[in-house]
Design a protein around this motif. Sequence first.
Motif, PDB file in Angstrom:
ATOM      1  N   TYR A   1       0.831  -1.215   0.000  1.00  0.00           N
ATOM      2  CA  TYR A   1       0.000   0.000   0.000  1.00  0.00           C
ATOM      3  C   TYR A   1       0.863   1.263   0.000  1.00  0.00           C
ATOM      4  CZ  TYR A   1      -2.610   3.769   2.303  1.00  0.00           C
ATOM      5  OH  TYR A   1      -3.136   4.982   2.657  1.00  0.00           O
ATOM      6  N   LYS A   2       1.972   1.230   0.740  1.00  0.00           N
ATOM      7  CA  LYS A   2       2.820   2.414   0.846  1.00  0.00           C
ATOM      8  C   LYS A   2       3.698   2.626  -0.384  1.00  0.00           C
ATOM      9  CE  LYS A   2       3.471   4.725   4.035  1.00  0.00           C
ATOM     10  NZ  LYS A   2       2.926   6.040   4.412  1.00  0.00           N
ATOM     11  N   ARG A   3       4.111   1.541  -1.065  1.00  0.00           N
ATOM     12  CA  ARG A   3       5.096   1.667  -2.123  1.00  0.00           C
ATOM     13  C   ARG A   3       4.518   1.526  -3.536  1.00  0.00           C
ATOM     14  NH1 ARG A   3      10.504   1.091  -0.746  1.00  0.00           N
ATOM     15  NH2 ARG A   3      10.816   1.575  -2.952  1.00  0.00           N
ATOM     16  N   ASN A   4       3.322   0.965  -3.667  1.00  0.00           N
ATOM     17  CA  ASN A   4       2.752   0.725  -4.987  1.00  0.00           C
ATOM     18  C   ASN A   4       1.608   1.696  -5.245  1.00  0.00           C
ATOM     19  OD1 ASN A   4       0.522  -0.913  -6.710  1.00  0.00           O
ATOM     20  ND2 ASN A   4       2.576  -1.453  -7.391  1.00  0.00           N
ATOM     21  N   GLY A   5       1.705   2.432  -6.344  1.00  0.00           N
ATOM     22  CA  GLY A   5       0.698   3.448  -6.636  1.00  0.00           C
ATOM     23  C   GLY A   5      -0.678   2.881  -6.894  1.00  0.00           C
ATOM     24  N   VAL A   6      -0.765   1.735  -7.557  1.00  0.00           N
ATOM     25  CA  VAL A   6      -2.069   1.141  -7.854  1.00  0.00           C
ATOM     26  C   VAL A   6      -2.723   0.640  -6.571  1.00  0.00           C
ATOM     27  CG1 VAL A   6      -3.276  -0.649  -9.150  1.00  0.00           C
ATOM     28  CG2 VAL A   6      -1.313   0.516 -10.174  1.00  0.00           C
ATOM     29  N   ALA A   7      -1.959  -0.023  -5.707  1.00  0.00           N
ATOM     30  CA  ALA A   7      -2.501  -0.489  -4.425  1.00  0.00           C
ATOM     31  C   ALA A   7      -2.997   0.694  -3.598  1.00  0.00           C
ATOM     32  CB  ALA A   7      -1.442  -1.271  -3.662  1.00  0.00           C
ATOM     33  N   ASN A   8      -2.229   1.766  -3.585  1.00  0.00           N
ATOM     34  CA  ASN A   8      -2.630   2.965  -2.843  1.00  0.00           C
ATOM     35  C   ASN A   8      -3.901   3.559  -3.433  1.00  0.00           C
ATOM     36  OD1 ASN A   8      -2.552   6.006  -2.183  1.00  0.00           O
ATOM     37  ND2 ASN A   8      -1.001   5.154  -0.821  1.00  0.00           N
ATOM     38  N   ALA A   9      -4.001   3.575  -4.766  1.00  0.00           N
ATOM     39  CA  ALA A   9      -5.186   4.134  -5.419  1.00  0.00           C
ATOM     40  C   ALA A   9      -6.425   3.292  -5.133  1.00  0.00           C
ATOM     41  CB  ALA A   9      -4.955   4.238  -6.924  1.00  0.00           C
ATOM     42  N   LEU A  10      -6.273   1.962  -5.121  1.00  0.00           N
ATOM     43  CA  LEU A  10      -7.406   1.093  -4.822  1.00  0.00           C
ATOM     44  C   LEU A  10      -8.004   1.425  -3.462  1.00  0.00           C
ATOM     45  CD1 LEU A  10      -5.966  -2.335  -6.012  1.00  0.00           C
ATOM     46  CD2 LEU A  10      -7.914  -1.160  -7.021  1.00  0.00           C
ATOM     47  N   VAL A  11      -7.148   1.552  -2.476  1.00  0.00           N
ATOM     48  CA  VAL A  11      -7.603   1.823  -1.114  1.00  0.00           C
ATOM     49  C   VAL A  11      -8.109   3.258  -0.985  1.00  0.00           C
ATOM     50  CG1 VAL A  11      -6.833   2.033   1.285  1.00  0.00           C
ATOM     51  CG2 VAL A  11      -6.099   0.075  -0.102  1.00  0.00           C
ATOM     52  N   SER A  12      -7.317   4.203  -1.459  1.00  0.00           N
ATOM     53  CA  SER A  12      -7.645   5.618  -1.269  1.00  0.00           C
ATOM     54  C   SER A  12      -8.896   6.022  -2.037  1.00  0.00           C
ATOM     55  CB  SER A  12      -6.462   6.488  -1.699  1.00  0.00           C
ATOM     56  OG  SER A  12      -5.312   6.194  -0.930  1.00  0.00           O
ATOM     57  N   LYS A  13      -9.034   5.552  -3.273  1.00  0.00           N
ATOM     58  CA  LYS A  13     -10.203   5.936  -4.073  1.00  0.00           C
ATOM     59  C   LYS A  13     -11.480   5.307  -3.530  1.00  0.00           C
ATOM     60  CE  LYS A  13      -8.106   7.244  -8.453  1.00  0.00           C
ATOM     61  NZ  LYS A  13      -8.231   7.192  -9.916  1.00  0.00           N
ATOM     62  N   THR A  14     -11.384   4.075  -3.047  1.00  0.00           N
ATOM     63  CA  THR A  14     -12.570   3.435  -2.471  1.00  0.00           C
ATOM     64  C   THR A  14     -13.028   4.186  -1.224  1.00  0.00           C
ATOM     65  OG1 THR A  14     -11.895   1.263  -3.306  1.00  0.00           O
ATOM     66  CG2 THR A  14     -13.488   1.302  -1.510  1.00  0.00           C
ATOM     67  N   ALA A  15     -12.092   4.483  -0.339  1.00  0.00           N
ATOM     68  CA  ALA A  15     -12.450   5.208   0.887  1.00  0.00           C
ATOM     69  C   ALA A  15     -12.916   6.622   0.572  1.00  0.00           C
ATOM     70  CB  ALA A  15     -11.259   5.237   1.837  1.00  0.00           C
ATOM     71  N   ALA A  16     -12.245   7.288  -0.373  1.00  0.00           N
ATOM     72  CA  ALA A  16     -12.608   8.665  -0.700  1.00  0.00           C
ATOM     73  C   ALA A  16     -14.010   8.742  -1.298  1.00  0.00           C
ATOM     74  CB  ALA A  16     -11.586   9.255  -1.667  1.00  0.00           C
ATOM     75  N   LYS A  17     -14.373   7.765  -2.124  1.00  0.00           N
ATOM     76  CA  LYS A  17     -15.717   7.775  -2.713  1.00  0.00           C
ATOM     77  C   LYS A  17     -16.767   7.457  -1.665  1.00  0.00           C
ATOM     78  CE  LYS A  17     -18.522   8.318  -6.089  1.00  0.00           C
ATOM     79  NZ  LYS A  17     -18.650   9.644  -6.747  1.00  0.00           N
ATOM     80  N   THR A  18     -16.488   6.494  -0.803  1.00  0.00           N
ATOM     81  CA  THR A  18     -17.439   6.155   0.255  1.00  0.00           C
ATOM     82  C   THR A  18     -17.690   7.350   1.161  1.00  0.00           C
ATOM     83  OG1 THR A  18     -16.632   3.872   0.237  1.00  0.00           O
ATOM     84  CG2 THR A  18     -17.936   4.568   2.141  1.00  0.00           C
TER      85      THR A  18
END
Length: 462
Positions: A69-86
Amino acid sequence: MTLTLTEAQLTTARRLTNAATYRAFGEVLPARNLRSLLGTSGLLSTKHDFRLDFGYKDDVDFFDLYALYKRNGVANALVSKTAAKTWETHPALTLDEDAPEDAPVEAKITRHFEHIRFWQMLAETDKRSLVGEYSGVIFQLADGKPFSEPVSGVPTGLKGLISLVPAWEGQLQISEWEQDRNSPHYGQPKVMTYTESSVDASQGKTRSFQVHPDRVYIWSQDRTTFNDSALEPVYDALTDMVKIRGSSAEGFWKNAKSQPVLQADKEVDFTQLATMLGTDLEGLPEALDNVVADWNKGFDQSLMLQGMEAKTLGVSLPGQPEQYYRLAALEVAAAFNIPEKVLFGAQTGERASTEDQAAWNRHNMSRRRNIVIPNIMDIVARLMHFGVLPRADWVLDWEDLTGATDVQRLEKAKGMAEINAKMLASGAAVFDDDEIRDVLEYGPREDEGFSELTDPGEVADV
Protein backbone atom coordinates in the motif's frame (compact mmCIF):
# COMPACT_ATOMS: atom_id res chain seq x y z
CA MET A 1 19.28 -1.39 30.35
CA THR A 2 17.92 0.05 27.12
CA LEU A 3 17.70 -2.29 24.15
CA THR A 4 17.55 -0.72 20.69
CA LEU A 5 16.42 -2.96 17.84
CA THR A 6 17.08 -2.46 14.17
CA GLU A 7 14.19 -2.01 11.76
CA ALA A 8 14.58 -5.59 10.49
CA GLN A 9 14.53 -6.96 14.06
CA LEU A 10 11.42 -4.93 14.90
CA THR A 11 9.62 -6.19 11.79
CA THR A 12 10.51 -9.80 12.60
CA ALA A 13 9.30 -9.41 16.18
CA ARG A 14 5.97 -8.00 15.02
CA ARG A 15 5.45 -10.79 12.52
CA LEU A 16 6.11 -13.36 15.26
CA THR A 17 3.69 -11.52 17.54
CA ASN A 18 0.99 -11.65 14.88
CA ALA A 19 1.56 -15.37 14.30
CA ALA A 20 1.38 -16.05 18.04
CA THR A 21 -1.87 -14.10 18.26
CA TYR A 22 -3.49 -16.16 15.50
CA ARG A 23 -2.32 -19.40 17.11
CA ALA A 24 -3.62 -18.32 20.52
CA PHE A 25 -7.04 -17.55 19.12
CA GLY A 26 -7.05 -20.87 17.27
CA GLU A 27 -6.66 -22.63 20.59
CA VAL A 28 -9.61 -20.70 22.01
CA LEU A 29 -12.04 -20.82 19.10
CA PRO A 30 -10.61 -23.08 16.40
CA ALA A 31 -13.91 -23.25 14.50
CA ARG A 32 -13.80 -19.50 13.90
CA ASN A 33 -10.18 -19.35 12.84
CA LEU A 34 -10.27 -20.66 9.26
CA ARG A 35 -6.70 -19.53 8.66
CA SER A 36 -5.37 -22.06 11.17
CA LEU A 37 -7.94 -24.68 10.15
CA LEU A 38 -7.46 -24.62 6.41
CA GLY A 39 -3.96 -23.22 6.03
CA THR A 40 -2.82 -22.55 2.47
CA SER A 41 -3.50 -24.55 -0.66
CA GLY A 42 -1.73 -25.40 -3.88
CA LEU A 43 -3.90 -22.89 -5.78
CA LEU A 44 -6.08 -24.83 -8.22
CA SER A 45 -3.53 -27.50 -9.14
CA THR A 46 -2.41 -30.87 -7.78
CA LYS A 47 0.59 -31.10 -10.12
CA HIS A 48 2.14 -27.68 -9.74
CA ASP A 49 2.77 -25.25 -6.92
CA PHE A 50 1.82 -22.05 -8.68
CA ARG A 51 3.03 -19.84 -5.85
CA LEU A 52 6.47 -21.42 -6.04
CA ASP A 53 6.52 -21.45 -9.87
CA PHE A 54 5.43 -17.83 -10.20
CA GLY A 55 7.40 -16.48 -7.27
CA TYR A 56 4.39 -15.56 -5.10
CA LYS A 57 4.47 -15.52 -1.30
CA ASP A 58 2.77 -18.50 0.30
CA ASP A 59 1.47 -16.51 3.26
CA VAL A 60 0.78 -12.78 3.18
CA ASP A 61 0.54 -10.88 6.46
CA PHE A 62 -0.39 -7.33 7.35
CA PHE A 63 3.12 -5.97 6.98
CA ASP A 64 3.34 -7.29 3.40
CA LEU A 65 0.05 -5.61 2.57
CA TYR A 66 1.02 -2.37 4.29
CA ALA A 67 4.35 -2.24 2.41
CA LEU A 68 2.49 -2.76 -0.87
CA TYR A 69 0.00 0.00 0.00
CA LYS A 70 2.82 2.41 0.85
CA ARG A 71 5.10 1.67 -2.12
CA ASN A 72 2.75 0.72 -4.99
CA GLY A 73 0.70 3.45 -6.64
CA VAL A 74 -2.07 1.14 -7.85
CA ALA A 75 -2.50 -0.49 -4.43
CA ASN A 76 -2.63 2.96 -2.84
CA ALA A 77 -5.19 4.13 -5.42
CA LEU A 78 -7.41 1.09 -4.82
CA VAL A 79 -7.60 1.82 -1.11
CA SER A 80 -7.64 5.62 -1.27
CA LYS A 81 -10.20 5.94 -4.07
CA THR A 82 -12.57 3.44 -2.47
CA ALA A 83 -12.45 5.21 0.89
CA ALA A 84 -12.61 8.67 -0.70
CA LYS A 85 -15.72 7.77 -2.71
CA THR A 86 -17.44 6.15 0.25
CA TRP A 87 -16.71 9.26 2.33
CA GLU A 88 -17.21 11.75 -0.51
CA THR A 89 -19.40 13.72 1.87
CA HIS A 90 -19.71 13.51 5.64
CA PRO A 91 -22.91 12.41 7.36
CA ALA A 92 -24.77 14.31 10.02
CA LEU A 93 -26.08 12.83 13.25
CA THR A 94 -29.66 13.88 13.71
CA LEU A 95 -32.68 12.95 15.79
CA ASP A 96 -34.94 13.03 12.78
CA GLU A 97 -34.19 13.31 9.08
CA ASP A 98 -36.57 16.29 8.83
CA ALA A 99 -35.25 18.08 11.92
CA PRO A 100 -33.93 21.62 11.37
CA GLU A 101 -30.17 21.92 11.03
CA ASP A 102 -30.00 24.46 13.84
CA ALA A 103 -31.62 22.19 16.45
CA PRO A 104 -29.72 22.96 19.70
CA VAL A 105 -28.56 19.41 20.52
CA GLU A 106 -27.65 18.55 16.96
CA ALA A 107 -25.86 21.83 16.41
CA LYS A 108 -23.81 21.28 19.57
CA ILE A 109 -22.83 17.78 18.44
CA THR A 110 -21.99 19.03 14.96
CA ARG A 111 -19.69 21.72 16.34
CA HIS A 112 -17.89 19.31 18.66
CA PHE A 113 -17.50 16.67 15.94
CA GLU A 114 -16.01 19.30 13.67
CA HIS A 115 -13.66 20.40 16.45
CA ILE A 116 -12.25 16.90 17.04
CA ARG A 117 -12.51 15.96 13.32
CA PHE A 118 -14.79 13.08 14.23
CA TRP A 119 -15.85 12.10 10.71
CA GLN A 120 -12.36 12.52 9.27
CA MET A 121 -10.96 10.12 11.87
CA LEU A 122 -13.64 7.53 11.11
CA ALA A 123 -12.93 7.90 7.39
CA GLU A 124 -9.23 7.26 8.07
CA THR A 125 -10.14 4.22 10.19
CA ASP A 126 -12.29 2.88 7.37
CA LYS A 127 -9.44 3.34 4.86
CA ARG A 128 -7.02 1.44 7.09
CA SER A 129 -9.46 -1.47 7.35
CA LEU A 130 -9.09 -2.00 3.59
CA VAL A 131 -5.37 -2.71 3.98
CA GLY A 132 -5.51 -5.12 6.89
CA GLU A 133 -8.08 -7.62 8.08
CA TYR A 134 -9.41 -4.92 10.38
CA SER A 135 -8.55 -1.54 11.83
CA GLY A 136 -9.50 0.12 15.07
CA VAL A 137 -10.43 3.45 16.57
CA ILE A 138 -9.45 4.29 20.14
CA PHE A 139 -11.63 6.65 22.19
CA GLN A 140 -9.67 9.19 24.21
CA LEU A 141 -12.05 10.12 27.02
CA ALA A 142 -11.90 12.58 29.89
CA ASP A 143 -13.16 10.10 32.48
CA GLY A 144 -10.15 10.21 34.80
CA LYS A 145 -9.17 6.59 34.15
CA PRO A 146 -6.23 5.05 32.27
CA PHE A 147 -6.67 3.31 28.93
CA SER A 148 -6.35 -0.12 30.58
CA GLU A 149 -9.53 0.25 32.66
CA PRO A 150 -13.17 -0.06 31.55
CA VAL A 151 -15.36 2.99 31.06
CA SER A 152 -17.94 3.53 33.79
CA GLY A 153 -19.14 6.85 32.43
CA VAL A 154 -18.00 10.23 31.16
CA PRO A 155 -19.19 12.91 33.58
CA THR A 156 -18.57 15.84 31.25
CA GLY A 157 -20.76 14.43 28.49
CA LEU A 158 -19.99 15.48 24.92
CA LYS A 159 -16.91 17.47 25.90
CA GLY A 160 -15.51 14.32 27.49
CA LEU A 161 -14.82 12.87 24.05
CA ILE A 162 -11.37 14.35 23.52
CA SER A 163 -10.32 12.64 20.30
CA LEU A 164 -10.47 9.52 18.15
CA VAL A 165 -7.24 7.68 17.34
CA PRO A 166 -7.28 5.50 14.18
CA ALA A 167 -5.11 2.37 14.45
CA TRP A 168 -3.74 -0.04 11.87
CA GLU A 169 -4.05 -3.78 12.34
CA GLY A 170 -0.30 -3.89 12.94
CA GLN A 171 -0.66 -1.43 15.79
CA LEU A 172 -3.67 -2.95 17.52
CA GLN A 173 -3.35 -6.55 18.67
CA ILE A 174 -5.36 -8.72 21.05
CA SER A 175 -3.30 -9.69 24.10
CA GLU A 176 -5.91 -11.81 25.83
CA TRP A 177 -9.21 -13.38 24.76
CA GLU A 178 -12.24 -14.18 26.86
CA GLN A 179 -12.10 -17.99 27.13
CA ASP A 180 -14.96 -18.58 29.55
CA ARG A 181 -17.65 -20.31 27.48
CA ASN A 182 -20.30 -19.21 29.99
CA SER A 183 -19.41 -15.55 29.54
CA PRO A 184 -21.59 -13.44 27.21
CA HIS A 185 -18.32 -12.02 25.89
CA TYR A 186 -16.84 -15.43 25.02
CA GLY A 187 -14.47 -15.21 22.05
CA GLN A 188 -14.16 -11.43 22.30
CA PRO A 189 -11.02 -9.45 23.18
CA LYS A 190 -10.37 -9.15 26.90
CA VAL A 191 -7.16 -7.08 26.75
CA MET A 192 -5.78 -5.25 23.73
CA THR A 193 -2.32 -3.80 23.10
CA TYR A 194 -1.80 -0.59 21.14
CA THR A 195 1.69 0.07 19.80
CA GLU A 196 2.53 3.62 18.82
CA SER A 197 4.79 4.09 15.79
CA SER A 198 4.87 0.35 15.17
CA VAL A 199 4.00 0.83 11.51
CA ASP A 200 6.87 3.23 10.84
CA ALA A 201 9.90 1.69 12.53
CA SER A 202 12.42 4.04 10.94
CA GLN A 203 13.03 5.70 14.30
CA GLY A 204 13.68 2.37 16.01
CA LYS A 205 11.52 3.33 18.98
CA THR A 206 8.06 2.10 19.91
CA ARG A 207 5.79 2.40 22.93
CA SER A 208 3.07 -0.08 23.76
CA PHE A 209 0.33 0.07 26.35
CA GLN A 210 -2.75 -1.95 27.16
CA VAL A 211 -6.21 -0.74 26.18
CA HIS A 212 -9.48 -2.02 27.57
CA PRO A 213 -11.94 -3.16 24.85
CA ASP A 214 -14.41 -0.53 26.09
CA ARG A 215 -12.09 2.13 24.69
CA VAL A 216 -11.55 0.48 21.31
CA TYR A 217 -13.89 -0.19 18.44
CA ILE A 218 -12.84 -2.86 15.93
CA TRP A 219 -13.73 -1.56 12.48
CA SER A 220 -14.35 -4.39 10.03
CA GLN A 221 -17.09 -6.09 8.10
CA ASP A 222 -18.30 -8.17 11.04
CA ARG A 223 -16.77 -6.21 13.96
CA THR A 224 -14.16 -8.93 14.60
CA THR A 225 -10.45 -9.15 13.89
CA PHE A 226 -10.89 -12.15 11.58
CA ASN A 227 -11.82 -10.79 8.19
CA ASP A 228 -10.23 -10.81 4.77
CA SER A 229 -8.07 -7.91 3.71
CA ALA A 230 -9.38 -6.24 0.57
CA LEU A 231 -5.82 -6.12 -0.79
CA GLU A 232 -4.93 -9.77 -0.20
CA PRO A 233 -6.89 -11.23 -3.20
CA VAL A 234 -5.03 -8.88 -5.57
CA TYR A 235 -1.62 -9.14 -3.92
CA ASP A 236 -0.27 -11.53 -6.58
CA ALA A 237 -1.68 -9.46 -9.45
CA LEU A 238 -0.18 -6.28 -8.02
CA THR A 239 3.13 -8.11 -7.63
CA ASP A 240 2.95 -9.03 -11.32
CA MET A 241 2.37 -5.37 -12.20
CA VAL A 242 5.45 -4.39 -10.21
CA LYS A 243 7.51 -7.05 -12.00
CA ILE A 244 6.33 -5.96 -15.45
CA ARG A 245 6.84 -2.27 -14.82
CA GLY A 246 10.20 -2.77 -13.13
CA SER A 247 11.59 -5.18 -15.73
CA SER A 248 10.54 -2.98 -18.64
CA ALA A 249 12.09 0.06 -16.96
CA GLU A 250 15.28 -1.86 -16.21
CA GLY A 251 15.47 -3.13 -19.80
CA PHE A 252 15.03 0.39 -21.14
CA TRP A 253 17.69 1.67 -18.74
CA LYS A 254 20.19 -0.98 -19.75
CA ASN A 255 19.63 -0.28 -23.44
CA ALA A 256 20.01 3.45 -22.88
CA LYS A 257 23.06 3.05 -20.69
CA SER A 258 24.77 0.79 -23.25
CA GLN A 259 27.36 -0.64 -20.90
CA PRO A 260 30.14 -1.91 -23.23
CA VAL A 261 31.57 -5.39 -23.27
CA LEU A 262 35.31 -5.37 -23.96
CA GLN A 263 36.62 -8.07 -26.25
CA ALA A 264 40.43 -8.46 -26.40
CA ASP A 265 42.27 -9.51 -29.53
CA LYS A 266 44.18 -12.74 -29.09
CA GLU A 267 47.45 -10.92 -29.83
CA VAL A 268 46.87 -8.00 -27.43
CA ASP A 269 49.82 -7.11 -25.21
CA PHE A 270 48.27 -6.57 -21.77
CA THR A 271 51.56 -5.31 -20.33
CA GLN A 272 51.72 -2.59 -22.97
CA LEU A 273 48.04 -1.80 -22.45
CA ALA A 274 48.61 -1.47 -18.71
CA THR A 275 51.56 0.83 -19.31
CA MET A 276 49.44 2.96 -21.64
CA LEU A 277 46.83 3.30 -18.89
CA GLY A 278 49.48 4.17 -16.30
CA THR A 279 49.26 1.02 -14.22
CA ASP A 280 50.54 -2.55 -14.02
CA LEU A 281 48.93 -5.90 -14.78
CA GLU A 282 47.45 -6.14 -11.29
CA GLY A 283 45.75 -2.76 -11.61
CA LEU A 284 44.64 -3.25 -15.24
CA PRO A 285 41.04 -4.39 -14.49
CA GLU A 286 40.41 -1.34 -12.29
CA ALA A 287 41.99 0.95 -14.90
CA LEU A 288 39.73 -0.47 -17.61
CA ASP A 289 36.70 0.07 -15.36
CA ASN A 290 37.73 3.70 -14.89
CA VAL A 291 38.10 4.20 -18.64
CA VAL A 292 34.62 2.77 -19.28
CA ALA A 293 33.15 4.80 -16.39
CA ASP A 294 34.61 8.00 -17.86
CA TRP A 295 33.17 7.05 -21.23
CA ASN A 296 29.74 6.46 -19.72
CA LYS A 297 29.68 9.94 -18.17
CA GLY A 298 28.74 11.57 -21.44
CA PHE A 299 27.72 10.83 -24.99
CA ASP A 300 30.57 12.95 -26.35
CA GLN A 301 33.31 10.87 -24.73
CA SER A 302 35.53 8.68 -26.90
CA LEU A 303 36.69 5.19 -25.96
CA MET A 304 40.16 4.20 -27.19
CA LEU A 305 41.68 0.89 -26.12
CA GLN A 306 44.67 -0.66 -27.84
CA GLY A 307 43.90 -4.13 -29.16
CA MET A 308 40.41 -4.26 -27.60
CA GLU A 309 36.97 -3.92 -29.16
CA ALA A 310 33.99 -2.47 -27.29
CA LYS A 311 30.57 -3.98 -27.96
CA THR A 312 27.18 -3.33 -26.42
CA LEU A 313 24.63 -5.94 -25.44
CA GLY A 314 21.02 -4.87 -26.00
CA VAL A 315 18.13 -6.11 -23.87
CA SER A 316 15.19 -7.43 -25.89
CA LEU A 317 11.77 -7.36 -24.20
CA PRO A 318 8.96 -9.60 -25.54
CA GLY A 319 6.20 -7.46 -27.06
CA GLN A 320 4.82 -4.34 -25.41
CA PRO A 321 4.60 -4.34 -21.59
CA GLU A 322 1.20 -2.59 -21.67
CA GLN A 323 -0.70 -5.72 -22.68
CA TYR A 324 0.76 -7.79 -19.86
CA TYR A 325 0.42 -4.95 -17.37
CA ARG A 326 -3.23 -4.40 -18.31
CA LEU A 327 -4.04 -8.10 -17.88
CA ALA A 328 -3.07 -7.88 -14.21
CA ALA A 329 -4.72 -4.46 -13.91
CA LEU A 330 -8.08 -5.86 -15.07
CA GLU A 331 -7.96 -8.49 -12.34
CA VAL A 332 -7.20 -5.83 -9.75
CA ALA A 333 -10.06 -3.60 -10.94
CA ALA A 334 -12.50 -6.52 -10.99
CA ALA A 335 -11.60 -7.60 -7.44
CA PHE A 336 -12.29 -4.10 -6.10
CA ASN A 337 -15.39 -3.55 -8.26
CA ILE A 338 -13.80 -0.36 -9.55
CA PRO A 339 -14.09 0.48 -13.27
CA GLU A 340 -10.73 0.52 -15.02
CA LYS A 341 -11.07 4.12 -16.19
CA VAL A 342 -12.06 5.22 -12.68
CA LEU A 343 -8.97 3.53 -11.24
CA PHE A 344 -6.45 4.69 -13.83
CA GLY A 345 -8.09 7.89 -15.05
CA ALA A 346 -8.63 8.95 -18.66
CA GLN A 347 -6.98 6.67 -21.21
CA THR A 348 -6.47 7.63 -24.87
CA GLY A 349 -8.67 10.67 -24.30
CA GLU A 350 -11.63 8.62 -23.02
CA ARG A 351 -13.22 9.25 -19.67
CA ALA A 352 -15.16 6.78 -17.57
CA SER A 353 -18.62 6.32 -19.01
CA THR A 354 -21.82 7.28 -17.22
CA GLU A 355 -22.50 3.57 -16.68
CA ASP A 356 -19.07 3.09 -15.10
CA GLN A 357 -19.59 6.01 -12.73
CA ALA A 358 -23.08 4.79 -11.83
CA ALA A 359 -21.78 1.27 -11.09
CA TRP A 360 -18.94 2.71 -9.00
CA ASN A 361 -21.42 4.85 -7.04
CA ARG A 362 -23.70 1.86 -6.43
CA HIS A 363 -20.79 -0.26 -5.19
CA ASN A 364 -19.69 2.35 -2.67
CA MET A 365 -23.28 3.02 -1.63
CA SER A 366 -23.64 -0.69 -0.92
CA ARG A 367 -20.40 -0.60 1.04
CA ARG A 368 -21.79 2.29 3.09
CA ARG A 369 -25.02 0.47 3.93
CA ASN A 370 -23.44 -2.88 4.77
CA ILE A 371 -20.19 -1.89 6.49
CA VAL A 372 -19.72 1.80 7.21
CA ILE A 373 -23.14 2.83 8.55
CA PRO A 374 -23.50 -0.22 10.86
CA ASN A 375 -20.05 0.53 12.29
CA ILE A 376 -20.91 4.19 12.81
CA MET A 377 -24.17 3.33 14.57
CA ASP A 378 -22.31 0.86 16.81
CA ILE A 379 -19.98 3.69 17.79
CA VAL A 380 -22.96 5.98 18.42
CA ALA A 381 -24.47 3.32 20.71
CA ARG A 382 -21.13 3.01 22.52
CA LEU A 383 -20.99 6.81 23.02
CA MET A 384 -24.55 6.83 24.36
CA HIS A 385 -23.58 4.08 26.83
CA PHE A 386 -20.65 6.22 27.98
CA GLY A 387 -22.89 9.25 28.44
CA VAL A 388 -21.07 11.22 25.74
CA LEU A 389 -24.24 11.38 23.62
CA PRO A 390 -27.76 11.64 25.06
CA ARG A 391 -29.87 8.52 24.70
CA ALA A 392 -32.13 9.01 21.71
CA ASP A 393 -33.13 7.48 18.38
CA TRP A 394 -30.21 8.86 16.41
CA VAL A 395 -30.14 8.51 12.64
CA LEU A 396 -27.55 9.39 10.01
CA ASP A 397 -28.40 11.96 7.40
CA TRP A 398 -26.01 11.21 4.53
CA GLU A 399 -26.16 12.34 0.94
CA ASP A 400 -26.96 9.46 -1.43
CA LEU A 401 -24.08 8.59 -3.77
CA THR A 402 -26.52 7.22 -6.34
CA GLY A 403 -28.62 10.38 -6.43
CA ALA A 404 -28.88 12.47 -9.57
CA THR A 405 -26.14 15.01 -10.22
CA ASP A 406 -26.85 18.71 -10.79
CA VAL A 407 -26.49 18.18 -14.53
CA GLN A 408 -28.90 15.22 -14.50
CA ARG A 409 -31.45 17.18 -12.47
CA LEU A 410 -31.24 20.09 -14.87
CA GLU A 411 -31.71 17.75 -17.84
CA LYS A 412 -34.77 16.23 -16.21
CA ALA A 413 -36.24 19.64 -15.39
CA LYS A 414 -35.55 20.75 -18.96
CA GLY A 415 -37.38 17.67 -20.27
CA MET A 416 -40.36 18.42 -18.03
CA ALA A 417 -40.46 22.01 -19.28
CA GLU A 418 -40.31 20.84 -22.91
CA ILE A 419 -43.22 18.44 -22.29
CA ASN A 420 -45.19 21.33 -20.81
CA ALA A 421 -44.43 23.48 -23.86
CA LYS A 422 -45.77 20.79 -26.19
CA MET A 423 -48.85 20.11 -24.08
CA LEU A 424 -49.79 23.80 -23.79
CA ALA A 425 -51.17 23.54 -27.30
CA SER A 426 -53.91 21.27 -25.92
CA GLY A 427 -54.58 23.76 -23.14
CA ALA A 428 -53.09 21.88 -20.16
CA ALA A 429 -49.60 21.57 -18.69
CA VAL A 430 -48.46 18.20 -17.34
CA PHE A 431 -46.19 19.59 -14.59
CA ASP A 432 -46.63 22.68 -12.46
CA ASP A 433 -43.69 24.87 -11.48
CA ASP A 434 -43.43 23.42 -7.97
CA GLU A 435 -43.02 19.90 -9.38
CA ILE A 436 -40.20 21.10 -11.60
CA ARG A 437 -38.61 22.91 -8.65
CA ASP A 438 -38.82 19.71 -6.63
CA VAL A 439 -36.75 17.89 -9.29
CA LEU A 440 -34.11 20.58 -8.85
CA GLU A 441 -34.35 20.03 -5.07
CA TYR A 442 -35.81 23.45 -4.46
CA GLY A 443 -38.82 23.79 -2.19
CA PRO A 444 -42.07 25.36 -3.32
CA ARG A 445 -42.18 29.13 -3.50
CA GLU A 446 -43.39 30.71 -0.27
CA ASP A 447 -45.10 33.54 -2.13
CA GLU A 448 -48.31 32.10 -3.58
CA GLY A 449 -48.24 34.82 -6.20
CA PHE A 450 -45.43 32.91 -7.93
CA SER A 451 -47.26 29.57 -8.03
CA GLU A 452 -48.63 30.40 -11.49
CA LEU A 453 -46.40 30.69 -14.55
CA THR A 454 -45.50 34.34 -14.72
CA ASP A 455 -44.23 36.35 -17.64
CA PRO A 456 -40.57 37.34 -16.99
CA GLY A 457 -41.38 40.94 -17.93
CA GLU A 458 -44.03 41.16 -15.24
CA VAL A 459 -41.57 39.80 -12.64
CA ALA A 460 -39.05 42.44 -13.63
CA ASP A 461 -41.63 45.19 -13.09
CA VAL A 462 -42.45 44.09 -9.53
